[in-house]
Motif scaffolding. Structure first.
Motif, PDB file in Angstrom:
ATOM      1  N   LYS A 211       0.809  -1.213   0.000  1.00 56.27           N
ATOM      2  CA  LYS A 211       0.000   0.000   0.000  1.00 56.27           C
ATOM      3  C   LYS A 211       0.844   1.265   0.000  1.00 56.27           C
ATOM      4  CE  LYS A 211      -3.450   2.461   2.773  1.00 56.27           C
ATOM      5  NZ  LYS A 211      -4.345   2.391   3.958  1.00 56.27           N
ATOM      6  N   GLY A 228      -0.538  -4.475  -7.671  1.00 57.07           N
ATOM      7  CA  GLY A 228      -1.435  -3.886  -6.677  1.00 57.07           C
ATOM      8  C   GLY A 228      -1.977  -4.897  -5.690  1.00 57.07           C
ATOM      9  N   MET A 231      -3.716  -3.883  -2.317  1.00 61.46           N
ATOM     10  CA  MET A 231      -4.597  -2.734  -2.448  1.00 61.46           C
ATOM     11  C   MET A 231      -5.751  -2.840  -1.449  1.00 61.46           C
ATOM     12  SD  MET A 231      -7.032  -1.718  -5.684  1.00 61.46           S
ATOM     13  CE  MET A 231      -5.781  -2.146  -6.877  1.00 61.46           C
ATOM     14  N   TRP A 246      -5.083   0.108 -13.202  1.00 58.73           N
ATOM     15  CA  TRP A 246      -4.590  -1.072 -12.492  1.00 58.73           C
ATOM     16  C   TRP A 246      -4.435  -2.209 -13.478  1.00 58.73           C
ATOM     17  CZ3 TRP A 246      -7.866  -5.078  -9.497  1.00 58.73           C
ATOM     18  CH2 TRP A 246      -7.025  -5.971  -8.809  1.00 58.73           C
ATOM     19  N   SER A 282      -8.421  -7.206  -3.587  1.00 68.06           N
ATOM     20  CA  SER A 282      -8.050  -6.055  -4.423  1.00 68.06           C
ATOM     21  C   SER A 282      -9.080  -5.831  -5.520  1.00 68.06           C
ATOM     22  CB  SER A 282      -6.665  -6.273  -5.036  1.00 68.06           C
ATOM     23  OG  SER A 282      -5.665  -6.335  -4.048  1.00 68.06           O
TER      24      SER A 282
END
Length: 382
Positions: A211, A228, A231, A246, A282
């Motif tokens: 993060k 990611g 996330m 993303w 995510s």
């Protein structure tokens, strides 16, 4: 003029009965088209845009331990890249974005395809990743420390003709000693990289699992977050507010955790298992926040092979996306991320990157498997 006759066109604009006419590398008509100089009857089939994979590594071949490639020459990696290009295009992938290779290997591969010396998808490439000294992927990246060095490293890739500038904002799974989610490049370094790229109007991409590193990248103005993995809601909302794309690369983790005892280093397996537990949420956070998702696979990583790129769409559906949303992620959204305004739809004046499928990919993500025909820049390649 070559005409695909009697099929159903399907793309982000929906499905409709239509012929598709191709002249050279361009779609010149979609609808009722007269006879062509040559024709392909696609009755009962679906004509869709070719897939766009926003994250690949052409020099890698899916071996269990990618670090062993350090013992091979650039010539070895070139042969691997040529084979991967052929595998990808035959699987229906008509554009790839290479996000890290030795030297100019991927950039040169792009030239070879464009000039007709190799058969493959169109290649966009970053050149070398920008990475902190000893950081994730350092053995095939451009090591740089501090904003001035990072700026210089980015400018070196731009001088080579990079289509995107890629960096490692956090550690990663496959580098021994790297902590998956820990920040590596600082906010100031990321900001310098973005500033350097903006001078040439070139987008940026950041490998970011954790993060803190992800938010640093978003705040610095990075165009896309790769992976990611960790996330959360705050990170997803920051990405949506910043217009940050993303690229999930679901295949990367999945192909590691599903192949225990196969030669993947123990440290990588442990890190991937931990990351996979967080990864599913995510997608929930990204969907809730309205983050733009572009398809990418990290092809070349362990058991993540170029002829299996289409699996990514099925994986995205497993994580909660609809087949229609996966189609958009792999065509129009990926095209927008890559700065391509002539790709991703079956429409007049678009590049003739097309696949002919037996099923409707807007209804079944598995329909992308085993296309019956592939056209790359108007040439039938499979």
């Amino acid at each position: 003029m070559h005409v695909l006759k009697n099929g159903t066109v399907v793309d982000a604009d929906g499905a409709r009965e239509a012929d598709v006419a191709i002249v050279d590398d361009e779609i010149v008509a979609v609808g009722e088209v007269g006879r062509g100089d040559t024709e392909t009857d696609v009755s009962g089939q679906f004509v869709a845009p070719g897939l766009i994979d926003s994250h690949v590594h052409l020099m890698m071949d899916g071996r269990p331990d990618v670090a062993t490639a350090q013992d091979e020459s650039d010539f070895d990696h070139t042969y691997i890249a040529a084979a991967n290009l052929r595998k990808a295009v035959e699987a229906g992938v008509t554009t790839v974005r290479d996000l890290g290779a030795n030297g100019t290997l991927a950039l040169d591969a792009g030239h070879a395809v464009a000039e007709g010396r190799l058969v493959g998808p169109r290649v966009l490439a970053c050149g070398e990743n920008v990475v902190m000294t000893g950081g994730h992927g350092h053995w095939f990246g451009r090591e740089a420390d501090g904003p001035d060095e990072v700026r210089r490293a980015a400018r070196e890739q731009l001088k080579r003709g990079a289509d995107v500038i890629k960096c490692m904002a956090t550690g990663g799974v496959l580098t021994e000693g790297a902590q998956t989610g820990a920040p590596e490049l600082t906010y100031e370094e990321l900001e310098a990289l973005v500033d350097a790229a903006s001078a040439k109007g070139v987008p940026t991409a950041a490998h970011a699992h954790g993060k803190e590193g992800l938010l640093n990248a978003v705040d610095a103005g990075i165009t896309s977050i790769e992976h990611g993995t960790f996330m959360d809601r705050e990170a997803a909302e920051a990405m949506a507010a910043g217009g940050t794309y993303w690229v999930p690369t679901a295949a990367a983790l999945k192909n590691i955790v599903e192949n225990p005892g196969s030669g993947i280093p123990q440290s990588a397996m442990a890190k991937a298992t931990e990351a996979a537990e967080a990864f599913a949420s995510s997608f929930d956070h990204a969907e809730a926040a309205g983050v733009d998702i572009a398809m990418g696979t990290d092809a070349g990583t362990p058991f993540n092979r170029f002829d299996n790129i289409a699996d990514e769409l099925s994986y995205m559906v497993e994580f909660g996306m609809s087949p229609e949303a996966a189609l958009e992620a792999a065509t129009v959204t990926a095209a927008r991320l890559c700065g391509l305004d002539d790709t991703g739809r079956v429409a007049e004046d678009y590049r003739a990157d097309l696949v002919v499928l037996d099923g409707n990919p807007a209804e079944d993500a598995d329909a992308w498997q085993d296309p019956s025909a592939v056209f790359a820049a108007g040439d039938r390649v499979a």
